[in-house]
Design a protein around this motif. Structure first.
Motif, PDB file in Angstrom:
ATOM      1  N   ASP A 165       8.305   7.760  -1.857  1.00  0.00           N
ATOM      2  CA  ASP A 165       8.854   9.030  -1.720  1.00  0.00           C
ATOM      3  C   ASP A 165       9.332   9.183  -0.166  1.00  0.00           C
ATOM      4  N   PRO A 166      10.709   9.521  -0.099  1.00  0.00           N
ATOM      5  CA  PRO A 166      11.456   9.618   1.289  1.00  0.00           C
ATOM      6  C   PRO A 166      10.759  10.967   2.017  1.00  0.00           C
ATOM      7  N   ALA A 167      10.109  11.803   1.461  1.00  0.00           N
ATOM      8  CA  ALA A 167       9.798  12.999   2.324  1.00  0.00           C
ATOM      9  C   ALA A 167       8.338  12.627   2.694  1.00  0.00           C
ATOM     10  N   SER A 168       7.327  12.043   2.213  1.00  0.00           N
ATOM     11  CA  SER A 168       6.116  12.050   2.515  1.00  0.00           C
ATOM     12  C   SER A 168       5.737  10.496   2.873  1.00  0.00           C
ATOM     13  N   GLY A 169       6.638   9.301   2.391  1.00  0.00           N
ATOM     14  CA  GLY A 169       5.944   7.952   2.633  1.00  0.00           C
ATOM     15  C   GLY A 169       5.087   7.726   1.669  1.00  0.00           C
ATOM     16  N   GLU A 170       4.814   8.670   0.587  1.00  0.00           N
ATOM     17  CA  GLU A 170       4.013   8.023  -0.471  1.00  0.00           C
ATOM     18  C   GLU A 170       4.626   6.977  -1.430  1.00  0.00           C
ATOM     19  N   ASP A 181      12.015  12.156   9.097  1.00  0.00           N
ATOM     20  CA  ASP A 181      11.974  10.564   9.074  1.00  0.00           C
ATOM     21  C   ASP A 181      10.370  10.063   9.294  1.00  0.00           C
ATOM     22  N   PHE A 182      10.503   8.905   8.814  1.00  0.00           N
ATOM     23  CA  PHE A 182       9.104   8.220   9.019  1.00  0.00           C
ATOM     24  C   PHE A 182       9.076   6.922   9.081  1.00  0.00           C
ATOM     25  N   VAL A 183       8.196   5.985   9.712  1.00  0.00           N
ATOM     26  CA  VAL A 183       7.976   4.881  10.025  1.00  0.00           C
ATOM     27  C   VAL A 183       6.936   4.329   8.906  1.00  0.00           C
ATOM     28  N   SER A 184       6.906   3.345   8.138  1.00  0.00           N
ATOM     29  CA  SER A 184       5.767   3.110   7.321  1.00  0.00           C
ATOM     30  C   SER A 184       5.600   1.375   7.302  1.00  0.00           C
ATOM     31  N   TYR A 185       4.319   1.182   6.976  1.00  0.00           N
ATOM     32  CA  TYR A 185       3.901  -0.225   7.040  1.00  0.00           C
ATOM     33  C   TYR A 185       3.640  -0.539   5.454  1.00  0.00           C
ATOM     34  N   ILE A 186       3.803  -1.819   4.875  1.00  0.00           N
ATOM     35  CA  ILE A 186       3.393  -2.456   3.771  1.00  0.00           C
ATOM     36  C   ILE A 186       2.444  -3.509   4.079  1.00  0.00           C
ATOM     37  N   ALA A 187       1.324  -3.453   4.045  1.00  0.00           N
ATOM     38  CA  ALA A 187       0.650  -4.451   4.518  1.00  0.00           C
ATOM     39  C   ALA A 187       0.328  -5.598   3.530  1.00  0.00           C
ATOM     40  N   GLY A 188       0.078  -7.120   4.156  1.00  0.00           N
ATOM     41  CA  GLY A 188       0.185  -8.162   3.513  1.00  0.00           C
ATOM     42  C   GLY A 188       1.175  -9.059   3.652  1.00  0.00           C
ATOM     43  N   ASN A 189       1.176 -10.239   2.982  1.00  0.00           N
ATOM     44  CA  ASN A 189       2.414 -11.253   3.017  1.00  0.00           C
ATOM     45  C   ASN A 189       3.252 -10.980   1.990  1.00  0.00           C
ATOM     46  N   VAL A 190       4.420 -10.275   2.296  1.00  0.00           N
ATOM     47  CA  VAL A 190       5.675 -10.065   1.521  1.00  0.00           C
ATOM     48  C   VAL A 190       6.683 -10.600   1.979  1.00  0.00           C
ATOM     49  N   ARG A 191       7.427 -11.549   1.363  1.00  0.00           N
ATOM     50  CA  ARG A 191       8.382 -12.382   1.848  1.00  0.00           C
ATOM     51  C   ARG A 191       9.664 -12.132   1.424  1.00  0.00           C
ATOM     52  N   SER A 192      10.590 -12.114   2.393  1.00  0.00           N
ATOM     53  CA  SER A 192      11.851 -11.652   2.004  1.00  0.00           C
ATOM     54  C   SER A 192      12.193 -10.286   1.264  1.00  0.00           C
ATOM     55  N   PRO A 193      11.831  -9.230   1.705  1.00  0.00           N
ATOM     56  CA  PRO A 193      11.770  -8.108   1.358  1.00  0.00           C
ATOM     57  C   PRO A 193      13.388  -7.570   0.959  1.00  0.00           C
ATOM     58  N   LYS A 194      13.685  -7.076  -0.006  1.00  0.00           N
ATOM     59  CA  LYS A 194      14.904  -6.272  -0.487  1.00  0.00           C
ATOM     60  C   LYS A 194      14.634  -4.815  -0.479  1.00  0.00           C
TER      61      LYS A 194
END
Length: 408
Positions: free
Chosen positions: A89-94, A25-38
């Motif tokens: 990618d769920p395996a690498s987070g790429e 399992d991994f924890v990842s971030y998407i940087a920046g101002n992204v509102r109301s993510p689905k």
């Protein structure tokens, strides 16, 4: 049994999908101002995120591949708001692709659905009359009653497995249709729920479909609907009106929706349901009071010709549903937010009382919100369990999932 999970500024994939944590399992971030993510995933476990991106704050790492095909763009968006869709990618987070829905003005996303094969549908609003509409669009032109400003247009778009848009359409007839939830059926059709953008706009059901529009609705009534499109999204297979909200599918193809109504006469219930009405309470302030409303869950058959059950599940104050899921036995699971002190809880509940109080010093305290988790019997006549979930501050349930063991 259920697990509670809190996600703070990051996507915890193992927990978010209600599966036990594993070493990969991994924890990842998407940087920046992204509102109301689905967030969604396909049958192979690939993760998809759609959000409304603020141009100035949105950045991705350099390793992201270039835009696969128009109308997405390879540069950072230049408008105030664009819709961005990302595949991970769920395996690498790429990040495998990212693509934009972008025009000369602004776009927002309100709903996303992912097919088992990895086709992505997004729906939302746009202030632009120059969307890159495709030849097979259900509505090739914007609604005549919208202006793109105070009343924005609505759209539906589809993205193929490689990240390219192969379908873009406006949504709505005289006025735009605001889409709140979508699901791809096992046979590839698209189910949508939403409502008209204007209170006076009244839609009609297709032949044989449910019409639960109340004969004497309240002044706050907004007519919800459920709509099913064919695989190509260029034909409406059915539309049922007067029912709608968050959307989920049962194991037999039945349709579940959950939402809120301002007054009990605004939404149908069925005989023998857990709660067929609610007491109207006043919310707001001395200068502007309004009904606290009540929340509901409804089950329909797969072609929306019959309501199998419909019940309110609400207390004496504000209640709002934030997430809906259905297990293999047909139990409905709801989570959301409540300021009710009399929200229906079951005997032996994990947290039988609300703890939400915000202290104001010598002025006492004010009522805040707690989250809740509720499991509904398959016939809608009773609650299997129902509990508050939260502390003394404000807590909100925004999504819920259930695994094959029935753990939510």
């Amino acid at each position: 049994m259920f697990r509670s999970v809190m996600l703070l500024a990051c996507l915890a994939v193992g927990a978010a999908l209600a599966t036990p944590a594993r070493a990969d399992d991994f924890v990842s971030y998407i940087a920046g101002n992204v509102r109301s993510p689905k967030v969604g995933r396909d049958a192979n476990g690939y993760i998809y995120i759609a959000g409304t991106a603020n141009s100035e704050g949105f950045r991705f790492p350099d390793r992201i591949p270039p835009c696969p095909a128009p109308p997405c763009r390879d540069e950072v968006p230049t408008r105030s708001y664009d819709v961005v869709v990302v595949k991970i990618d769920p395996a690498s987070g790429e990040i495998l692709y990212r693509t934009y829905l972008s025009t000369s003005r602004d776009e927002w996303v309100s709903a996303m659905a992912v097919s088992p094969e990895g086709t992505v549908y997004i729906a939302g609003n746009s202030s632009s009359a120059d969307l890159p509409v495709t030849p097979n669009a259900l509505f090739p032109r914007p609604s005549s009653g919208a202006d793109g400003g105070f009343l924005p247009f609505s759209y539906l778009a589809r993205i193929d497995q490689n990240g390219a848009f192969d379908y873009v359409s406006y949504l709505g007839e005289t006025f735009p249709w605001n889409i709140g939830s979508m699901v791809v059926t096992p046979t590839g059709e698209l189910l949508l729920t939403g409502g008209p953008s204007r209170q006076e706009d009244r839609l009609t059901s297709t032949a044989g479909a449910v019409d639960a529009t109340p004969p004497e609705p309240s002044v706050f009534y907004m007519q919800p609907f459920i709509m099913k499109l064919n695989r190509e999204a260029d034909e409406i297979l059915f539309r049922a009106v007067g029912v709608g909200g968050l959307l989920a599918l049962g194991p037999d193809g039945s349709i579940f929706v959950a939402g809120g109504a301002a007054f009990p006469q605004d939404y149908p219930t069925t005989p023998g349901a857990f709660q067929t009405t609610f007491t109207v309470s006043n919310c707001g302030n001395p200068f502007f009071a309004f009904s606290c409303g009540g929340q509901y869950v409804t089950k329909l058959n797969g072609d929306a010709t019959s309501i199998l059950y419909s019940t309110f599940i609400t207390g004496e104050d504000r209640d709002g549903v934030g997430g809906l899921a259905v297990d293999d036995q047909g139990h409905a699971y709801l989570t959301g937010v409540t300021s009710s002190r009399e929200y229906p809880v079951t005997e032996g509940a994990l947290q039988p009382e609300s703890r939400s109080q915000i202290p104001l010093g010598f002025r006492g305290s004010v009522r805040a919100y707690n989250a809740y988790v509720t499991k509904v019997a398959p016939d809608g006549s009773s609650l299997v369990y129902s509990t508050y979930l939260g502390g003394i501050g404000g807590d909100t349930g925004t999504a819920i999932a259930v695994d094959i063991q029935g753990i939510a």
